[in-house]
Each structure stands twice: as C-alpha cells, then as structure tokens.
Design an enzyme around this catalytic site. Sequence first.
Site, mmCIF file in Angstrom:
data_model
loop_
_atom_site.group_PDB
_atom_site.id
_atom_site.type_symbol
_atom_site.label_atom_id
_atom_site.label_comp_id
_atom_site.label_asym_id
_atom_site.label_seq_id
_atom_site.Cartn_x
_atom_site.Cartn_y
_atom_site.Cartn_z
ATOM 1 C CG ASP A 1 -1.715 -1.287 1.274
ATOM 2 O OD1 ASP A 1 -2.601 -1.680 0.748
ATOM 3 O OD2 ASP A 1 -1.671 -2.094 2.371
ATOM 4 C CG HIS B 1 -3.063 -5.467 3.407
ATOM 5 N ND1 HIS B 1 -2.786 -4.267 2.415
ATOM 6 C CD2 HIS B 1 -3.527 -6.381 3.141
ATOM 7 C CE1 HIS B 1 -2.999 -5.051 1.442
ATOM 8 N NE2 HIS B 1 -3.530 -6.322 1.696
HETATM 9 P P1 NAX Z 1 -2.325 -18.004 -3.483
HETATM 10 O O1 NAX Z 1 -3.707 -18.688 -3.264
HETATM 11 O O2 NAX Z 1 -1.898 -18.227 -5.017
HETATM 12 O O3 NAX Z 1 -1.294 -18.976 -2.635
HETATM 13 C C1 NAX Z 1 -1.464 -19.215 -1.199
HETATM 14 C C2 NAX Z 1 -0.874 -20.420 -0.921
HETATM 15 O O4 NAX Z 1 -1.173 -20.655 0.406
HETATM 16 C C3 NAX Z 1 -1.497 -21.729 -1.480
HETATM 17 O O5 NAX Z 1 -0.448 -22.430 -2.104
HETATM 18 C C4 NAX Z 1 -2.072 -22.334 -0.423
HETATM 19 O O6 NAX Z 1 -2.025 -24.027 -0.469
HETATM 20 C C5 NAX Z 1 -1.094 -21.858 0.863
HETATM 21 N N1 NAX Z 1 -1.544 -22.278 2.091
HETATM 22 C C6 NAX Z 1 -2.946 -22.118 2.595
HETATM 23 N N2 NAX Z 1 -2.911 -22.511 3.762
HETATM 24 C C7 NAX Z 1 -1.564 -22.842 4.425
HETATM 25 C C8 NAX Z 1 -1.218 -23.094 5.577
HETATM 26 N N3 NAX Z 1 -2.006 -23.215 6.665
HETATM 27 N N4 NAX Z 1 0.240 -23.300 5.372
HETATM 28 C C9 NAX Z 1 1.140 -23.080 4.478
HETATM 29 N N5 NAX Z 1 0.474 -22.668 3.213
HETATM 30 C C10 NAX Z 1 -0.870 -22.640 3.153
HETATM 31 O O7 NAX Z 1 -2.329 -16.814 -2.851
HETATM 32 P P2 NAX Z 1 -1.197 -15.416 -2.859
HETATM 33 O O8 NAX Z 1 -1.812 -14.807 -4.213
HETATM 34 O O9 NAX Z 1 0.316 -16.071 -3.114
HETATM 35 O O10 NAX Z 1 -1.465 -14.790 -1.815
HETATM 36 C C11 NAX Z 1 -1.255 -15.047 -0.563
HETATM 37 C C12 NAX Z 1 -1.818 -14.232 0.467
HETATM 38 O O11 NAX Z 1 -1.481 -12.932 0.562
HETATM 39 C C13 NAX Z 1 -3.429 -13.971 0.376
HETATM 40 O O12 NAX Z 1 -3.879 -14.303 1.605
HETATM 41 C C14 NAX Z 1 -3.607 -12.471 0.190
HETATM 42 O O13 NAX Z 1 -4.912 -11.994 0.200
HETATM 43 C C15 NAX Z 1 -2.269 -11.849 0.711
HETATM 44 N N6 NAX Z 1 -1.922 -10.708 -0.027
HETATM 45 C C16 NAX Z 1 -1.622 -9.712 1.248
HETATM 46 C C17 NAX Z 1 -0.895 -8.644 0.742
HETATM 47 C C18 NAX Z 1 -0.506 -7.634 2.145
HETATM 48 O O14 NAX Z 1 -0.205 -6.444 1.394
HETATM 49 N N7 NAX Z 1 -0.651 -7.941 3.207
HETATM 50 C C19 NAX Z 1 -0.753 -8.177 -0.736
HETATM 51 C C20 NAX Z 1 -0.849 -9.142 -1.546
HETATM 52 C C21 NAX Z 1 -1.851 -10.269 -1.352
HETATM 53 O O15 NAX Z 1 -2.814 -10.086 -1.469
#
Ligand code: NAX
Length: 359
Positions: free
Chosen positions: A184, A212
Amino acid sequence: WFVGYSSRHRASQQTLKSNRDPSTAMSEPIRVLVTGAAGQIAYSLLYNLGNGDVFGKNQPLILVLLDITPMMKVLEGVVMEMEDCAFGLLKEVIATDKEEVAFKDIDVAILVGSMPRREGMERKDLLKANVKIFKSQGAALDKYAKKNVKVVVVGNPANTNCLTAAKSAPSIPRSNFSCLTRLDHNRARAQIAKRLQVSANDVKNVIIWGNHSSTQYPDVTHAKVKVQGKECEVYDEVKDDSWLKGEFITTVQQRGAAVIMARKLSSAMSASKAICDHVRDIWYGTGEGEFVSMGVISDGNSYSIPEDLIYSFPVVIKNKCWSFVEGLPINDFSRDKMDLTAKELAEEKETAIEFLASM
Ligand code: NAX
C-alpha cells in the site's frame, strides 16, 4: 565457484542441498521460511530471495518452503525451478508440509499462506479459518524457531493474523512481529510520482495508517518529493487538495481490487517487491531521513491508537529493531480516518480472541 545440487525426495519432504560450501568470504547461511510457497506471490518472492535481492549478494540462504499437503506436487515443481535458477547463494531448499520441519531454527519467517475467501464465505468464517492457521503457526514459532526470529505476516487478514501469531508465541518478543502494508505504501508513492511525473524513488515518507484493508488511510501530509534536486512537501507540489483527500486515497485503498478485476488474479509481482522492501529494511535498516509503513503492535500511546492492535504506523528501523516515528502533527481529517481503521481492527481482534479462546 560451482554449486552442484542433489535432490532427495520423500513423501512430503524434499531437500535440495549444495554439495560444496560457498567461499569462506561469505557469511554463515540464514534460514528463511516462506509459507504458501506453492502460491503465486511465493513464485515471485522465491526468485527475489534466491537472487540476493533481500539479504544481499554475500548472504547464503537456506530456504524452507511450507505449503499444505495437496500442494506438495506443485511445490516439487517450484523446487525444480529453483534448482534450475542455479542460484549461487542457495545452500539448501527444504520443501515440506510439516510445521515442525518448517519452523525449526529459522531466522526469518515470511508467512504468506492463508485461507483465501471463497465465494459466499462470511467474513467471520474467513477470520475463524485463519485464526486456526496462525494460532498453529504461532505455536510452532514459539516451539521451534530461534527466539530472535523476525516474523512478517502477508496472508490476509494480515494485521489480525499477525496478532494471532504473536499471541500464540509468548516466548518471542511482540516487536519481532510485523505485517505487510508496504505494498500500500509503494502504491501511494507510485501514485504521487505519476501525478508529479517524477521517479517513485523521489517520493518518500508517505504513511499507511491502520489495517491492510479498504479502511486503511494513505496519508501524504508528511510526505516529501524531490523536484529538480530539491526536497519539497508533496502537498505543496501537487497543489490539489481535493485530489489528495479524495481520488488519491480511494485509488490506493482499492488498488488490490482493481488489479484483480484486470488480471483475474491478485497482485503478486508488486506484493513480492513490497515483501522484499519490508524484509530488507528490517534486516539492514531504513535510510537516513526516511520512514516506512509497517503493521506493528500498538502501545496505546503512539498517536492515541488503542493498545494491542497490529496497526500500520510510520516507523524507522535500526539494528533490526523498529521504532515509531513520534510527534507528527495529526489534523482532524487524518484523525477521523485513523480512528475508523482502528475501529475495524479492534472488531477483528475481538472476533479473533473469541475464536482463540474457544479452540
Ligand atoms: P495463492 O492462493 O496463490 O497462494 C496461497 C498459498 O498458501 C497456496 O499455495 C495455499 O495452498 C497455501 N496455504 C494455505 N494454507 C496454508 C497453510 N496453513 N500453511 C501453508 N500454506 C498454506 O495466494 P497469493 O496470491 O500467493 O496470496 C497469498 C496471501 O497474500 C493471500 O492471503 C492474499 O490475500 C495476501 N496478500 C496480502 C497482501 C498484503 O499487502 N498484506 C498483498 C498481496 C496479497 O493480496
């Protein structure tokens, strides 16, 4: 020097190890965990880490990749690609679905994986699923990680997930936990740079306050921009208060949704860049005269934000420790927005605590 790799495959754990030690001029390797390692943010982030973009070109790494069991096959492919990158800094890559393996002796934890919101899912149910994940990972940090581990939470709802993890790891200082609002922050810098037709590098000291989420408050009241070599106030240069108090704020608040609309996928490249900026600053400190935004634990004093929330503040970092940038004057417009996002975080916290107590 040459690094050869040998891979060892087991049902749920896989190791990729270098055969020869790197040059003695290099430091001892640090152990960095990335969760959600089979996901799309990690796909960019792992490249950046392996390439030395965060810890530097002389810092060998052991990368530990955690994801859930059904993603182990995908993770195997990611490990193959990391091998094919032939990164000189990578001493070892460990892919696993086991927390006791993943969290063992780590120096840095980048917690990207979380439960995504599915269609029709209530906000409370999403929060509940994530409390479960971050309670468990917090307990694993407590039990297995180094006590000086730095923990960065990215997976949403990032602030409250970070609070859950911190509360579940009582032996690790609260100040070692932070959540990502740097994306952000970077979005705000980029919008100002575009408006003033300068490089994003010439814009600094924007602030993201709070959550966020779409209640975050991107604030440029104290931001500076370099114009023709001279440091100026962003407000004075933009000369358009209604844009700064209106469209600028909503553009930053809703940028994530805009990317999803266009790409049909959420921000990954820019998220990875922001994680790198955040972790690099924790490790090496912020620049002279510069502050950055980071979700950190509130103490009840700074800017009258209620205590015990992971709230995004302006911070400076030195010797791997952050401190609040104190004493910035807050006008009524900012106060309202800072309180609104604090209120949302307090509500999220209340729900999370309820779930935590019932687990
Ligand atoms: P993806 O869905 O591509 O990847 C997430 C991965 O996490 C998957 O491979 C899933 O199997 C794995 N996962 C789920 N539960 C788990 C657990 N208990 N232990 C280990 N791995 C686990 O999502 P992606 O685009 O990579 O985004 C990941 C996260 O970042 C999401 O929650 C998203 O909302 C968040 N974000 C946060 C941002 C921030 O500024 N704080 C910005 C970017 C993003 O939106």
